[in-house]
Each structure stands twice: as C-alpha cells, then as structure tokens.
Design a protein around this motif. Structure first.
Motif, PDB file in Angstrom:
ATOM      1  N   HIS A  45       0.811  -1.234   0.106  1.00  0.00           N
ATOM      2  CA  HIS A  45       0.108   0.008  -0.089  1.00  0.00           C
ATOM      3  C   HIS A  45       0.628   1.197  -0.164  1.00  0.00           C
ATOM      4  CE1 HIS A  45       1.041  -0.471   4.178  1.00  0.00           C
ATOM      5  NE2 HIS A  45       0.498   0.816   4.392  1.00  0.00           N
ATOM      6  N   PRO A  46       0.347   2.317  -0.313  1.00  0.00           N
ATOM      7  CA  PRO A  46       1.324   3.673  -0.702  1.00  0.00           C
ATOM      8  C   PRO A  46       1.803   3.962   0.586  1.00  0.00           C
ATOM      9  CG  PRO A  46      -0.852   3.829  -1.965  1.00  0.00           C
ATOM     10  CD  PRO A  46      -0.953   2.541  -1.000  1.00  0.00           C
ATOM     11  N   ALA A  47       1.185   4.151   1.700  1.00  0.00           N
ATOM     12  CA  ALA A  47       1.745   5.007   2.741  1.00  0.00           C
ATOM     13  C   ALA A  47       0.852   4.680   4.134  1.00  0.00           C
ATOM     14  CB  ALA A  47       1.735   6.492   2.739  1.00  0.00           C
ATOM     15  N   PHE A  49      -1.025   6.109   7.472  1.00  0.00           N
ATOM     16  CA  PHE A  49      -1.963   7.402   7.675  1.00  0.00           C
ATOM     17  C   PHE A  49      -2.764   7.988   6.458  1.00  0.00           C
ATOM     18  CE2 PHE A  49       0.993   6.867  11.267  1.00  0.00           C
ATOM     19  CZ  PHE A  49       0.117   6.854  12.438  1.00  0.00           C
ATOM     20  N   THR A  50      -2.986   7.224   5.647  1.00  0.00           N
ATOM     21  CA  THR A  50      -3.747   7.615   4.402  1.00  0.00           C
ATOM     22  C   THR A  50      -4.924   6.960   4.274  1.00  0.00           C
ATOM     23  OG1 THR A  50      -2.483   5.895   3.000  1.00  0.00           O
ATOM     24  CG2 THR A  50      -1.746   8.216   2.941  1.00  0.00           C
ATOM     25  N   PRO A  51      -6.205   7.787   3.806  1.00  0.00           N
ATOM     26  CA  PRO A  51      -7.530   7.218   4.067  1.00  0.00           C
ATOM     27  C   PRO A  51      -7.750   6.074   3.165  1.00  0.00           C
ATOM     28  CG  PRO A  51      -7.326   9.268   2.827  1.00  0.00           C
ATOM     29  CD  PRO A  51      -5.700   9.116   3.329  1.00  0.00           C
ATOM     30  N   VAL A  52      -7.170   5.825   1.822  1.00  0.00           N
ATOM     31  CA  VAL A  52      -7.751   4.771   0.947  1.00  0.00           C
ATOM     32  C   VAL A  52      -7.115   3.604   1.770  1.00  0.00           C
ATOM     33  CG1 VAL A  52      -7.718   3.729  -1.156  1.00  0.00           C
ATOM     34  CG2 VAL A  52      -8.091   6.255  -0.997  1.00  0.00           C
ATOM     35  N   CYS A  53      -5.799   3.549   2.111  1.00  0.00           N
ATOM     36  CA  CYS A  53      -5.302   2.496   2.462  1.00  0.00           C
ATOM     37  C   CYS A  53      -5.771   1.937   4.025  1.00  0.00           C
ATOM     38  CB  CYS A  53      -3.552   2.823   3.003  1.00  0.00           C
ATOM     39  SG  CYS A  53      -2.758   3.212   1.597  1.00  0.00           S
ATOM     40  N   THR A  54      -6.219   3.013   4.789  1.00  0.00           N
ATOM     41  CA  THR A  54      -6.988   2.841   6.005  1.00  0.00           C
ATOM     42  C   THR A  54      -8.238   1.989   5.654  1.00  0.00           C
ATOM     43  OG1 THR A  54      -6.121   4.672   6.981  1.00  0.00           O
ATOM     44  CG2 THR A  54      -8.136   3.999   7.954  1.00  0.00           C
ATOM     45  N   THR A 132       8.195   7.440  -4.486  1.00  0.00           N
ATOM     46  CA  THR A 132       8.737   7.054  -3.418  1.00  0.00           C
ATOM     47  C   THR A 132       7.488   6.281  -2.498  1.00  0.00           C
ATOM     48  OG1 THR A 132       7.652   9.128  -2.252  1.00  0.00           O
ATOM     49  CG2 THR A 132      10.262   8.901  -2.763  1.00  0.00           C
ATOM     50  N   LYS A 133       6.427   6.004  -3.154  1.00  0.00           N
ATOM     51  CA  LYS A 133       5.239   5.194  -2.494  1.00  0.00           C
ATOM     52  C   LYS A 133       5.391   3.982  -3.495  1.00  0.00           C
ATOM     53  CE  LYS A 133       2.453   8.954  -0.696  1.00  0.00           C
ATOM     54  NZ  LYS A 133       3.502   9.996  -0.785  1.00  0.00           N
ATOM     55  N   ALA A 134       4.964   2.782  -2.909  1.00  0.00           N
ATOM     56  CA  ALA A 134       4.446   1.528  -3.749  1.00  0.00           C
ATOM     57  C   ALA A 134       3.161   1.715  -4.137  1.00  0.00           C
ATOM     58  CB  ALA A 134       4.272   0.494  -2.690  1.00  0.00           C
ATOM     59  N   VAL A 135       2.701   1.182  -5.149  1.00  0.00           N
ATOM     60  CA  VAL A 135       1.597   1.084  -5.634  1.00  0.00           C
ATOM     61  C   VAL A 135       0.655   0.188  -5.113  1.00  0.00           C
ATOM     62  CG1 VAL A 135       1.968   2.076  -8.161  1.00  0.00           C
ATOM     63  CG2 VAL A 135       1.956  -0.567  -7.698  1.00  0.00           C
ATOM     64  N   ARG A 136      -0.314  -0.081  -5.274  1.00  0.00           N
ATOM     65  CA  ARG A 136      -1.114  -1.271  -4.816  1.00  0.00           C
ATOM     66  C   ARG A 136      -1.020  -2.426  -5.384  1.00  0.00           C
ATOM     67  NH1 ARG A 136      -4.284   2.069  -1.249  1.00  0.00           N
ATOM     68  NH2 ARG A 136      -4.518   3.964  -1.866  1.00  0.00           N
ATOM     69  N   ALA A 137      -0.033  -3.165  -5.067  1.00  0.00           N
ATOM     70  CA  ALA A 137       0.411  -4.626  -5.996  1.00  0.00           C
ATOM     71  C   ALA A 137      -0.283  -5.682  -5.069  1.00  0.00           C
ATOM     72  CB  ALA A 137       1.728  -4.523  -5.943  1.00  0.00           C
ATOM     73  N   PRO A 154      -3.680   1.698  -9.134  1.00  0.00           N
ATOM     74  CA  PRO A 154      -2.886   2.643  -8.781  1.00  0.00           C
ATOM     75  C   PRO A 154      -3.003   3.171  -7.399  1.00  0.00           C
ATOM     76  CG  PRO A 154      -4.921   3.263 -10.006  1.00  0.00           C
ATOM     77  CD  PRO A 154      -4.997   1.785  -9.730  1.00  0.00           C
ATOM     78  N   LEU A 155      -2.603   4.492  -6.965  1.00  0.00           N
ATOM     79  CA  LEU A 155      -2.846   4.897  -5.703  1.00  0.00           C
ATOM     80  C   LEU A 155      -4.283   5.272  -5.266  1.00  0.00           C
ATOM     81  CD1 LEU A 155       0.442   4.932  -5.907  1.00  0.00           C
ATOM     82  CD2 LEU A 155       0.577   7.320  -4.937  1.00  0.00           C
ATOM     83  N   SER A 156      -4.914   5.934  -6.135  1.00  0.00           N
ATOM     84  CA  SER A 156      -6.082   6.496  -6.135  1.00  0.00           C
ATOM     85  C   SER A 156      -7.207   5.384  -5.969  1.00  0.00           C
ATOM     86  CB  SER A 156      -6.368   7.551  -7.143  1.00  0.00           C
ATOM     87  OG  SER A 156      -6.769   6.958  -8.411  1.00  0.00           O
TER      88      SER A 156
END
Ligand code: BEZ
Length: 236
Positions: A45-47, A49-54, A132-137, A154-156
């Motif tokens: 996941h990209p990072a 403390f980010t909302p989509v990842c949460t 600097t961020k991983a995509v959602r692989a 993708p990140l979004s």
C-alpha cells in the motif's frame, strides 16, 4: 527529444517469489520460506496514515479469518518504518469507524520497508506513478512459493477484496479439479475444460463421449457443485 521511459524488471506469473528477510509488526519473517504449505497474499500500500489505505486495511483485517479458512495468509508492506506502522494500526483500532467496521485490529504482519528493498524486488514502486510510494500491488503466491497471479492498482483506487478472495478460491479450484474458471466465475458455476489436444479428443467431445457440455470442440464446460468446490478449498 522525447525522454526515455525507464523499465525495471519485476517478478512475473510462474516465477519463484523473490526471497527476503524483513521486520514486521508481528516480528521477523523469512519470505516465502515461512509460508511454505500455505497460500499467501503479499500486498503493498502507498503509505501509512492515508485514507484509502486505511479503508483497505480495515476491510482486509475484517476478512482475515475468511482468507485463513481458504488456506491463505496475508502480508502487507509499505515504504514506512515499523513505528509508523505500529502507530497507524493503533490509530485504526482506536479511532476509525468505516462501513460498520470499528475496533479493528490488524493481526497480519505489515513489513517495514523504509529502504525499499522488498518493494523494488517485487516491482511495487512504479516511478511514473510515484517514486517513493508503492502502488497497490497484490501477489498471490502458492504453497510452493510460486507467484500465481498479480494485480496492480494505482494509488487512487482502493482494491476490491471480494475479488481478491475470488482469485484465491478460483486458483485452488483450478488446481484441485484440473480445470479453468471462466469470466466472473464463482463456486457452483460451470468450469472450463482445456481445449482438445488432438483431433480424436475433439471428435469425442463433439459426439458426447466425455462428461461435459461442448458448444464446439474448443468450448467445453462441466458442472462442479459449489459444495464440491468448497469441500476441497475451504478448511471448514
Ligand atoms: C490513500 O491511501 O488514501 C492514498 C495514498 C496515496 C495517494 C493517494 C491516496
């Protein structure tokens, strides 16, 4: 002059999962050796403390037992450090409510990869998306440590976790029954028999000598009940 696009190599379907040792929120892991005998989804996941990842972590954590019942363990990764991971997972449990999920504890390991060593090995950093961020692989790895399916988002775009579960079940059903699974397959739907390898087999199929329904020599299906599939794929 047009700028040259940079291509990096990444593991492909059928390859051995690249090996690594890493620190995670559940202790050290030696991958994929520690997962021999199980299916495993390795995902990035990209990072923190980010909302989509949460939203993704809450969904995956809520489904962890369902994946475990389908012989599949989960391992996450982002280019963040261990203390960031720990603080984020604590915050999710203590503060975040989403789609009826709350008090969600993430019990599967989350790899710290601040050096990007693992992310680079798996082609999870795609520089034209973010450097600097991983995509959602998502890597689906079988009990022998072979990569069997790969999905990138993708990140979004948050992932569809029902689809990830469908992939885990479909891959195992294909192995168990020696079949393929057609578009939008779910357990109980007809499965696909591989194309005939000889003129004799093609003829047998069209004359109804084999236990299948053939619309033409190359398009043959057969029935496997939902119960039969699930009895082979699920633990209980
Ligand atoms: C997110 O998880 O919300 C996110 C992460 C990186 C970029 C955009 C969104």
């Amino acid at each position: 002059m047009e700028s040259q696009q940079e291509f990096t190599s990444m593991p492909r379907i059928g390859d051995k999962a690249p090996e690594f040792k890493a620190v995670t929120t559940q202790g050290d892991i030696n991958f994929p050796a520690d997962y021999k005998g199980d299916w495993v989804i390795l995902f990035s996941h990209p990072a923190d403390f980010t909302p989509v990842c949460t939203s993704e972590f809450m969904t995956f954590a809520t489904m962890e037992d369902k994946f475990a019942n389908a012989n599949c363990k989960l391992v996450g990764l982002s280019i963040d450090g261990l203390y960031s991971h720990i603080a984020w997972l604590r915050s999710i449990k203590e503060k975040i409510e989403y789609k009826g999920m709350k008090d969600v504890e993430v019990k599967f390991p989350l790899i710290e990869d601040i050096t990007m060593e693992v992310a680079n090995k798996y082609g999870m950093v795609q520089p034209n998306e973010d450097t600097t961020k991983a995509v959602r692989a998502v890597f689906f790895i079988d009990p022998e440590g072979i990569i069997r399916a790969i999905i990138y988002y993708p990140l979004s775009l948050g992932r569809n976790f029902d689809e990830l579960y469908r992939v885990v079940v479909a891959l195992q059903a294909a192995d168990e029954f020696g079949v393929a699974t057609p578009a939008d397959w779910y357990p109980g739907d007809d499965v696909i028999i591989g194309p005939a390898g000889s003129c004799g087999t093609a003829e047998d199929r069209m004359t109804g000598k084999e236990d299948m329904d053939c619309k033409d020599w190359y398009f043959c299906t057969k029935k496997i009940s939902k119960e039969e599939v699930l009895s082979k794929v699920l633990k209980k």
